[in-house]
Design a protein around this motif. Sequence first.
Motif, mmCIF file in Angstrom:
data_model
loop_
_atom_site.group_PDB
_atom_site.id
_atom_site.type_symbol
_atom_site.label_atom_id
_atom_site.label_comp_id
_atom_site.label_asym_id
_atom_site.label_seq_id
_atom_site.Cartn_x
_atom_site.Cartn_y
_atom_site.Cartn_z
ATOM 1 N N LEU A 1 0.822 -1.209 0.000
ATOM 2 C CA LEU A 1 0.000 0.000 0.000
ATOM 3 C C LEU A 1 0.858 1.262 0.000
ATOM 4 C CD1 LEU A 1 -2.879 -0.998 2.449
ATOM 5 C CD2 LEU A 1 -3.032 -0.649 -0.034
ATOM 6 N N ALA A 2 2.126 1.148 0.384
ATOM 7 C CA ALA A 2 3.029 2.301 0.377
ATOM 8 C C ALA A 2 3.673 2.527 -0.982
ATOM 9 C CB ALA A 2 4.110 2.133 1.437
ATOM 10 N N VAL A 3 3.438 1.633 -1.943
ATOM 11 C CA VAL A 3 4.006 1.776 -3.286
ATOM 12 C C VAL A 3 3.199 2.806 -4.072
ATOM 13 C CG1 VAL A 3 4.438 0.604 -5.481
ATOM 14 C CG2 VAL A 3 4.913 -0.565 -3.309
ATOM 15 N N THR A 4 3.893 3.795 -4.634
ATOM 16 C CA THR A 4 3.213 4.826 -5.425
ATOM 17 C C THR A 4 3.606 4.798 -6.898
ATOM 18 O OG1 THR A 4 4.943 6.470 -4.924
ATOM 19 C CG2 THR A 4 3.066 6.343 -3.411
ATOM 20 N N ARG A 5 4.537 3.937 -7.283
ATOM 21 C CA ARG A 5 5.012 3.860 -8.660
ATOM 22 C C ARG A 5 4.101 2.956 -9.503
ATOM 23 N NH1 ARG A 5 8.169 8.253 -8.960
ATOM 24 N NH2 ARG A 5 10.083 8.085 -7.737
ATOM 25 N N ALA B 1 -3.346 -0.119 -4.040
ATOM 26 C CA ALA B 1 -4.333 0.943 -4.236
ATOM 27 C C ALA B 1 -3.706 2.309 -4.454
ATOM 28 C CB ALA B 1 -5.278 0.985 -3.035
ATOM 29 N N ASN B 2 -2.486 2.511 -3.972
ATOM 30 C CA ASN B 2 -1.841 3.823 -4.098
ATOM 31 C C ASN B 2 -0.801 3.887 -5.209
ATOM 32 O OD1 ASN B 2 -3.247 5.042 -1.849
ATOM 33 N ND2 ASN B 2 -2.039 3.687 -0.537
ATOM 34 N N ALA B 3 -0.633 2.788 -5.939
ATOM 35 C CA ALA B 3 0.262 2.815 -7.105
ATOM 36 C C ALA B 3 -0.342 3.717 -8.180
ATOM 37 C CB ALA B 3 0.448 1.405 -7.646
ATOM 38 N N SER B 4 0.505 4.400 -8.919
ATOM 39 C CA SER B 4 -0.004 5.309 -9.946
ATOM 40 C C SER B 4 -0.710 4.560 -11.066
ATOM 41 C CB SER B 4 1.132 6.167 -10.508
ATOM 42 O OG SER B 4 2.158 5.357 -11.041
#
Length: 330
Positions: A251-255, A292-295
């Motif tokens: 969930l901390a992945v934003t890429r 959910a927070n991946a781009s």
Amino acid sequence: MRWQAVGLALALMVGTAVPAHAAADCSDVTVPVQLDVLLPAEVHGQLCEPPGGSDRVQLLVHGATYDSRYWDEPVADGRFSYMRRALADGWATLAIDRVGYGASTREPSALLTASTQALTVHQVVSSLRASFGTVLLVGHSVGSAVALIETSLYNDADALALTALTHRVSPEALASALAVDVRPVTVDPGRLASEYDPGYLTTVPGRRAALFYGPHPNPAMLAYDEATKGVVSSTEMADAIALGFALPTSLAVTRPVYLVDGGLDALFCGKLLGGDCSDADALAAEEKPYFANASSFTAAVLPDAGHDLNFEPRAAVYEDALNAWADTVG
């Protein structure tokens, strides 16, 4: 080599010309890293660039009981080489041996965890930034867990590609693997018992086909795989399972993220509480909430394939698809 200009970030080894890819410029490299402030180590890898060079690179992170050769196995004239497909698509590649494995610094097994491996991969990404504009982080199995943890902490690569991983590892499959397929190196009849401490695990002779392959393994590839099998630290396996597979660290992945699994992966797909790898839509439905927070998030399945996607008869299908996606983010 473009990395010769990196200076202290990278030290080229002596006598490093590697003729594995006739059209590519390949060299063995070492990257100085720290497991912590008091424990220096070196990460070994093979860096290859396509003719004319490239401003983008794939950092390839192997799984348990393998080393960097997983990405470029010297069998069947390159048929099982992911690196060759990436190079043909214009990417440079750096296939590394994680600390403790291959030609990287050997460490006591207790010092190795997926989290410390993630820290060293972060340092390799930072070194690559000195010479490449785009860095794609690609993992396999436990290497995918390491890459996922690294990205959750730093989000420093431009994109993340994960192979042979789901968040629904089957307790049944895991228990079976630990009971039947792997054991401490100290009871292995081969060379590994004299090279590693009792905290390292390896596969039981003759079990790699059931654990890692689909229903139609290439006999030459399987024989080579058994003959050159490696090890994995039990402590690294423990937090790879917890942080990389079971918990929602992702969930901390934003890429941008690309996830691909074999439809018949014995470890992550099917069986009791395992992932649904019946097709890409089913896999995406299960896995997208964890990212959910991946781009962006893309899921793919290679039907009738096992855990080691690179060794499948139709590996080129997944490799071309992954690289086509990579072209859109790098």
